[in-house]
Scaffold this motif. Sequence first.
Motif, mmCIF file in Angstrom:
data_model
loop_
_atom_site.group_PDB
_atom_site.id
_atom_site.type_symbol
_atom_site.label_atom_id
_atom_site.label_comp_id
_atom_site.label_asym_id
_atom_site.label_seq_id
_atom_site.Cartn_x
_atom_site.Cartn_y
_atom_site.Cartn_z
ATOM 1 N N UNK A 1 53.242 1.430 10.013
ATOM 2 C CA UNK A 1 52.135 1.095 9.114
ATOM 3 C C UNK A 1 50.909 1.938 9.444
ATOM 4 N N UNK A 2 50.611 2.046 10.730
ATOM 5 C CA UNK A 2 49.430 2.812 11.136
ATOM 6 C C UNK A 2 49.525 4.259 10.673
ATOM 7 N N UNK A 3 50.697 4.882 10.854
ATOM 8 C CA UNK A 3 50.852 6.294 10.509
ATOM 9 C C UNK A 3 51.009 6.509 9.009
ATOM 10 N N UNK A 4 51.877 5.719 8.388
ATOM 11 C CA UNK A 4 52.234 5.965 6.990
ATOM 12 C C UNK A 4 51.207 5.421 6.006
ATOM 13 N N UNK A 5 50.633 4.269 6.312
ATOM 14 C CA UNK A 5 49.690 3.639 5.392
ATOM 15 C C UNK A 5 48.246 3.992 5.744
ATOM 16 N N UNK B 1 47.999 12.163 4.098
ATOM 17 C CA UNK B 1 48.797 11.252 3.288
ATOM 18 C C UNK B 1 48.667 9.782 3.534
ATOM 19 N N UNK B 2 47.475 9.228 3.767
ATOM 20 C CA UNK B 2 47.366 7.763 3.847
ATOM 21 C C UNK B 2 47.588 7.140 2.475
ATOM 22 N N UNK B 3 48.006 5.887 2.449
ATOM 23 C CA UNK B 3 48.241 5.190 1.183
ATOM 24 C C UNK B 3 46.975 4.479 0.743
ATOM 25 N N UNK B 4 46.686 4.563 -0.549
ATOM 26 C CA UNK B 4 45.491 3.928 -1.103
ATOM 27 C C UNK B 4 45.872 3.184 -2.379
ATOM 28 N N UNK B 5 44.932 2.405 -2.888
ATOM 29 C CA UNK B 5 45.156 1.681 -4.134
ATOM 30 C C UNK B 5 45.615 2.651 -5.229
ATOM 31 N N UNK B 6 46.633 2.211 -5.979
ATOM 32 C CA UNK B 6 47.117 3.022 -7.094
ATOM 33 C C UNK B 6 48.265 3.944 -6.736
ATOM 34 N N UNK B 7 48.662 3.982 -5.452
ATOM 35 C CA UNK B 7 49.788 4.824 -5.041
ATOM 36 C C UNK B 7 51.119 4.123 -5.299
ATOM 37 N N UNK B 8 52.205 4.901 -5.266
ATOM 38 C CA UNK B 8 53.568 4.377 -5.367
ATOM 39 C C UNK B 8 54.308 4.722 -4.082
ATOM 40 N N UNK C 1 45.290 -4.335 8.746
ATOM 41 C CA UNK C 1 43.952 -3.748 8.623
ATOM 42 C C UNK C 1 43.534 -3.709 7.154
ATOM 43 N N UNK C 2 44.320 -3.052 6.344
ATOM 44 C CA UNK C 2 44.108 -3.071 4.895
ATOM 45 C C UNK C 2 45.458 -3.070 4.195
ATOM 46 N N UNK C 3 45.516 -3.657 3.005
ATOM 47 C CA UNK C 3 46.754 -3.798 2.252
ATOM 48 C C UNK C 3 46.547 -3.177 0.874
ATOM 49 N N UNK C 4 46.822 -1.872 0.755
ATOM 50 C CA UNK C 4 46.554 -1.198 -0.521
ATOM 51 C C UNK C 4 47.388 -1.758 -1.661
#
Length: 385
Positions: A222-226, A269-276, A305-308
């Motif tokens: 989660x830390x690395x990918x998200x 490449x962190x994940x943010x709102x609106x990603x797939x 921490x955060x849940x996009x």
Amino acid sequence: MGNSDFSWKLADHPKLPKGKTVAVVVLDGWGEANPDKYNCIHVAETPTMDSAQAGAHKWRLVRAHGTAVGLPTEDDMGNSEVGHNALGAGSIFAQGAKLVDLALASGKIYDGEGFKYIKECFDQGTLHLIGLLSDGGVRSRLDQLQLLLKGSSEHGAKRIRVHVLTDGRDVLDGSSVGFVETLENDLAKLREKGIQHASGGGRMYVTMDRYENDWGVVKRAWDAQVLGEAPHKFRSAAEAVKKLREDPKTNDQYLPPFVIVDQSGKAVGPMVDGDAVVTFNFQADRMVMVAKALEYEDFDKFDRVRFPKIRYAGMLQYDGELKLPSQYLVSPPEIERTSGEYLVHNGIRTFACSETVKFGHVTFFWKNMSKFLVTLELHSIFNPG
């Protein structure tokens, strides 16, 4: 045979009396092959099995790999899942890798509800692909990832980030360097289309835990990918794998997590709102935990921490009971008339058990595919607390 002609009736065994207790022992990974110094079963001392084979009731060999269990070729070694799913069915069902191959070859994968679901993010968001980088064919395949990258780009994905997990378990340790370099050569041609590596790590240390044995494995993922955070930062995945493997204590399975950064040191490449997000492994057991983290709003196994707000799909559905994930690119096999169903229809009570790290094979694989087979989960007995 039509359903109207089908009977669940089992003929009485010619020798075993009714009511006799019968043990079915599944030796997962046991097989017969050429007797040479590389054959661990041949080299090992196996007096009990030798005695059984020499007795009056010799065993019969059953093929548990390749096309006999619904896999693409005879070179596919198979895995626990494909054997357990269809135990006793007497039929060949396309499973796992074969289902994905057919969907990719026909293009149907891009017409399904799962792909349409994630495609809604393509105009504004990033498509993240997470999975095992390997050609072992047990949990994923490199060529399937390559086709999915190409197809997703052609079907509207404007920005793609790949989060790779190095293998060293289903393939030789050290082979990760070659796989990463192969994929990087592909990505170099696609970079103008917004496709590149984003993060990585070894499969047993990042992402692919199972049966809730160690949520720390998923937390590192989660830390690395998200979040785009890891103790190691590199400009390329090939550089990362080569550099991290210089430590003699490190191998492909336990490669520490890393992220790819740009010239300013910012994660690409962190994940943010609106990603797939797509997890492209086709085997289920080591994807269920990360699927829970990506999908459950009320998740409490670690601090995310955060849940996009993302749209997530698995390559297949990983847990039929939990309906997890709720979206998937390839429909699971419809397996019927397995041994469990025969036993229930004949009023035969069963008790299934397994050691801790395989308990899911009797509580998930058998129960899911033999809908009426009641099993007792012994995980709490073998692993108290």
